[in-house]
Design an enzyme around this catalytic site. Structure first.
Site, mmCIF file in Angstrom:
data_model
loop_
_atom_site.group_PDB
_atom_site.id
_atom_site.type_symbol
_atom_site.label_atom_id
_atom_site.label_comp_id
_atom_site.label_asym_id
_atom_site.label_seq_id
_atom_site.Cartn_x
_atom_site.Cartn_y
_atom_site.Cartn_z
ATOM 1 N N ASP A 64 43.483 5.814 6.594
ATOM 2 C CA ASP A 64 44.109 5.914 7.905
ATOM 3 C C ASP A 64 43.205 6.821 8.756
ATOM 4 O O ASP A 64 42.244 7.423 8.274
ATOM 5 C CB ASP A 64 45.550 6.438 7.808
ATOM 6 C CG ASP A 64 46.366 6.037 9.040
ATOM 7 O OD1 ASP A 64 45.759 5.622 10.052
ATOM 8 O OD2 ASP A 64 47.604 6.141 9.007
ATOM 9 N N TYR A 65 43.547 6.886 9.992
ATOM 10 C CA TYR A 65 42.745 7.524 11.040
ATOM 11 C C TYR A 65 42.346 8.975 10.687
ATOM 12 O O TYR A 65 43.212 9.848 10.674
ATOM 13 C CB TYR A 65 43.612 7.519 12.289
ATOM 14 C CG TYR A 65 42.917 7.566 13.613
ATOM 15 C CD1 TYR A 65 42.988 6.488 14.489
ATOM 16 C CD2 TYR A 65 42.233 8.690 14.016
ATOM 17 C CE1 TYR A 65 42.385 6.544 15.729
ATOM 18 C CE2 TYR A 65 41.631 8.740 15.248
ATOM 19 C CZ TYR A 65 41.703 7.664 16.105
ATOM 20 O OH TYR A 65 41.112 7.727 17.336
#
Ligand code: NOJ
Length: 746
Positions: free
Chosen positions: A293-294
């Site tokens: 994820d980011y």
């Protein structure tokens, strides 16, 4: 310049192809043919280390903001061959421009993958995923993703960061809006349907998207419902409730998985080798790639399991992460880690291979511009057909929570309607969270939907009355005035579109601001009132539900919200949605879900004399509205439950009569309780459902066929098997109102 590049490209290509001819090996079960594999091998041989780690790096472009921006240099990174994929860029021209840099300006001309959060539609925005799950219509859910894929691929995209399959039992967590609710069994069915919808049978088709199941794992169980929070649970709970939807996606052939921000038992998911390597790849046989994820590698420093980003990169990579989203940790540190022998070249090559395999399957080596087709963009986006389907999905996702005295549907005799509330005419709120490329200006509001549904002579008045989330009461008087002169009042209230979704946890989940107060004042006019609720999570609406009004839960319906809701309000569609998350009476009951355990001191609601039971002093245990609940404009009556056991088969039949006066669909739900287990079992578990149309006056026999495999559960050794003994079979209209029968299965 271009032709120089072309010449250099063909020289490299012939080197690559030469290397390819000396390689021959049987293709694996990852969908890559022998010749494709040979090309990938040759390409890997031709790559520098920098180019390899470049393939493992994903960067955001600046068309949308979906997290903290760390990198503003994506154009140079593309040209230098240091980006394997880009997200948050779309449209044929936008994507073509970036792809051109990759395939004309980078040394090896490797095309980019283009990803985006296509969560509930691309341009045609459908109801939020939680709403869709309330339709219990798996083929319709699959179809929304098919349409989303067609639209997104017509605008340059080939990868979606969906489906989110996180199970959640905590409505304070704003991302419940993106999931399929609290039930694992239903969550698995919805998850697989979404993967099928996005990917079709072949994501080389050109109009299908590679899916990315997220967030691996247990992101939906943060402590206290607070976004990005810590997760800690038993292994049995993880296996039983949180992992199965991921497994369902892997079994459905999902192309990629995204790690979760959270830790589980002290290990951030992005560094969890057991999760990503042992379980996902070795046990489940996943062949795709794992993306973080980011910036979740970088965030390990704050988690406190890595001293610095370099060490975080080592942990993530060795745990099984293949691609780094936005953080540059792989790009910056993998080469150094390789020199220090802290990661291996073999593992780097393997991760690169997975990315190149995905590009091959997407057909990007055959034609890097295959998703950049202007005429498709013009013809296939927001078509009348897509909008019609979106409208149908809105009405299928609505749940009728209350309807005293058959207030709804609105009678044909009504000559004037007052619509009151901050969400009645707010286009911007209709899309909810994760609006992708959706254009809020194209949304149909409730006011517009009602106006286009009624005859010309019907007066429709609108007053906002108040805002969603402040104390301004200055609009109350005007609202009362229109209520007084109307035959019928529709309240349009709830959360605004940004109060749910990512980074949107709430500690109090009532209807915010002064909306409740306004509703109480409007009720005093004595007019028939229906509340149309807009929200991204179950809300605490105990006070509102005590008022004499109908309540239609509509969530955030997307582009066609107003039209689809109007179809239900006027009875063109008879509502059949059922909530997939429990509605609590108050926040103190959270986490609340239908499939809890009995405990050693279960409450007997009929006997309040015993103090030492599992209960609250100040509130009942049961929720305001249970899982699976939802009314219809007609009435369904259940009778004659019959269960037979035949070897390993359990056959269930029940009669459902439509005893009301209009045709309607009913979601007939089957639950089972295992009375005695070596690991205690929940009081009820959903094991099947059927959504059936039953004409007025008609009775249908509904049957379910289970096998003993359906009774299996996880044991302390994390093996899944069933245990013979007594079971209770329940069939009903929701998880609380059921017929039941005990059976013995040997
Ligand atoms: C963070 C979110 O958690 C994830 O779901 C999303 O796909 C990425 N940002 C990219 O926007």
């Amino acid at each position: 310049m271009l032709s120089m590049n072309k010449m250099r490209f063909s020289a490299i290509l012939s080197m690559v192809l030469f290397a390819a001819t000396v390689y021959s090996q049987k293709a694996g079960d990852n969908g890559i043919s022998v010749s494709e594999k040979a090309k990938i091998d040759a390409l890997i041989n031709a790559m520098t280390l920098e180019e390899k780690v470049g393939q493992l790096s994903l960067y955001q472009a600046d068309w949308d903001v979906t997290g903290p921006i760390l990198n503003t240099n994506h154009l140079n990174l593309i040209k230098e061959g240091k980006a394997g994929a880009i997200f948050n860029a779309y449209t044929v021209d936008g994507v073509r421009h970036l792809q051109q840099m990759a395939v004309e300006e980078s040394r090896l001309k490797i095309p980019l993958i283009f990803g985006y959060d296509v969560i509930h539609g691309h341009r045609t925005i459908f109801p939020i995923p939680l709403a869709q799950s309330c339709s219990w219509n798996l083929s319709a859910i699959e179809q929304t993703e098919r349409i989303a894929a067609r639209e997104a691929t017509a605008e340059g995209l080939n990868w979606t960061f969906a489906p989110m399959v996180d199970i959640s039992r905590d409505p304070r967590w704003g991302r419940v809006a993106e999931g399929a609710g609290e039930d694992t069994w239903l969550g698995c069915k919805v998850a697989a349907a979404r993967v099928r919808g996005f990917q079709g049978t072949d994501y080389k088709a050109g109009n299908t998207l590679m899916a990315c199941t997220k967030h691996f794992a247990a992101y939906g169980a943060p402590q206290a419902g607070r976004e990005y929070g810590t997760v800690d649970m038993s292994m049995i709970s993880l296996y039983e409730w949180y992992l199965p939807p991921f497994r369902a996606c892997v079994d459905a052939g999902v192309g990629s998985l995204m790690t979760a921000f959270n830790e589980i038992a002290g290990v951030p998911s992005t560094a969890n080798k057991w999760l990503m390597t042992d379980l996902l790849r070795k046990d489940w046989g996943f062949h795709g790639f794992v993306v973080t994820d980011y910036t979740s590698i970088n965030e390990m420093v704050d988690h406190g399991n890595a001293e610095n980003i370099k060490d975080a990169a080592r942990l993530a990579f060795n745990a099984g992460v293949d691609m780094d989203m936005e953080g540059s940790a792989f790009l910056d540190y993998l080469p150094g880690l390789l020199k220090e022998k802290k990661v291996t070249l073999q593992d780097i090559d393997h991760a690169v291979r997975l990315i190149l395999e995905a590009k091959t399957k997407l057909g990007l080596f055959d034609d890097p511009y295959r998703y950049c087709n202007k005429s498709r963009q013009e013809k296939e986006v927001m078509t009348a057909e897509n909008l019609d389907f979106a409208r149908k999905m809105v009405s299928e996702s609505c749940v009728l929570l209350k309807n005293p005295d058959q207030v709804l549907p609105i009678s044909e005799n009504v000559r004037s309607i007052a619509i009151i509330g901050p969400l009645g005419d707010s286009k911007k709120d209709m899309l909810g969270n994760w609006t992708a490329a959706g254009n809020w200006e194209k949304c149909i509001t409730l006011v517009e939907g009602i106006k286009s549904r009624v005859k010309d002579e019907v007066e429709v008045y609108y007053e906002k009355g108040c805002n969603t989330n402040d104390n301004d009461r200055s609009g109350f008087d005007a609202a009362v005035k229109i209520a007084e002169k109307a035959d019928f009042v529709v309240l349009a209230m709830g959360e605004n579109g940004w109060m749910s979704g990512e980074a949107s946890s709430r500690s109090s989940i009532g209807i915010p601001g002064v909306q409740n107060e306004l509703a109480e004042i409007i009720i005093k006019t004595g007019k028939p009132v229906a509340l149309v609720l807009f929200n991204g999570r179950p809300l605490v609406i105990t006070k509102m539900a005590a008022l004499p009004l109908a309540i239609l839960e509509t969530w955030f319906g997307g582009t066609q919200a107003g039209n689809g809701i109007a179809d239900v309000l006027f009875g063109v569609v008879n509502p059949a949605g059922k909530i997939t998350m429990t509605f609590p009476r108050n926040e103190g009951q959270i986490p609340i879900f239908y499939n809890g355990k009995n405990t050693g001191r279960p409450l007997n609601p009929a006997d309040s004399s015993d103090r030492y039971l599992s209960r609250y002093l100040d509130c009942p245990n049961d929720p305001l509205f249970p899982f699976g609940y939802g009314l219809s404009y007609t009435k369904f009556t259940y009778s004659n439950l019959r269960t037979t056991v035949d070897g390993n088969k359990i056959n269930v039949a029940v009669q459902v009569a439509n005893s009301g006066n209009r045709d309607g669909e009913e979601v007939v739900q089957l639950y089972v309780r295992d009375k005695v287990g070596s690991v205690t079992r929940p009081v009820k578990e959903l094991k099947g459902f059927q959504k059936v149309l039953i004409k007025k006056g008609e009775t249908k026999t509904i049957t379910f066929n289970l096998t003993t495999d359906d009774l299996a559960f996880y044991h302390p050794d994390l093996k899944k098997y069933w245990e013979p003994g007594e079971f209770v079979v329940f069939v009903g209209t929701n998880s609380a109102e059921t017929l039941s029968e005990s059976i013995t299965v040997k």
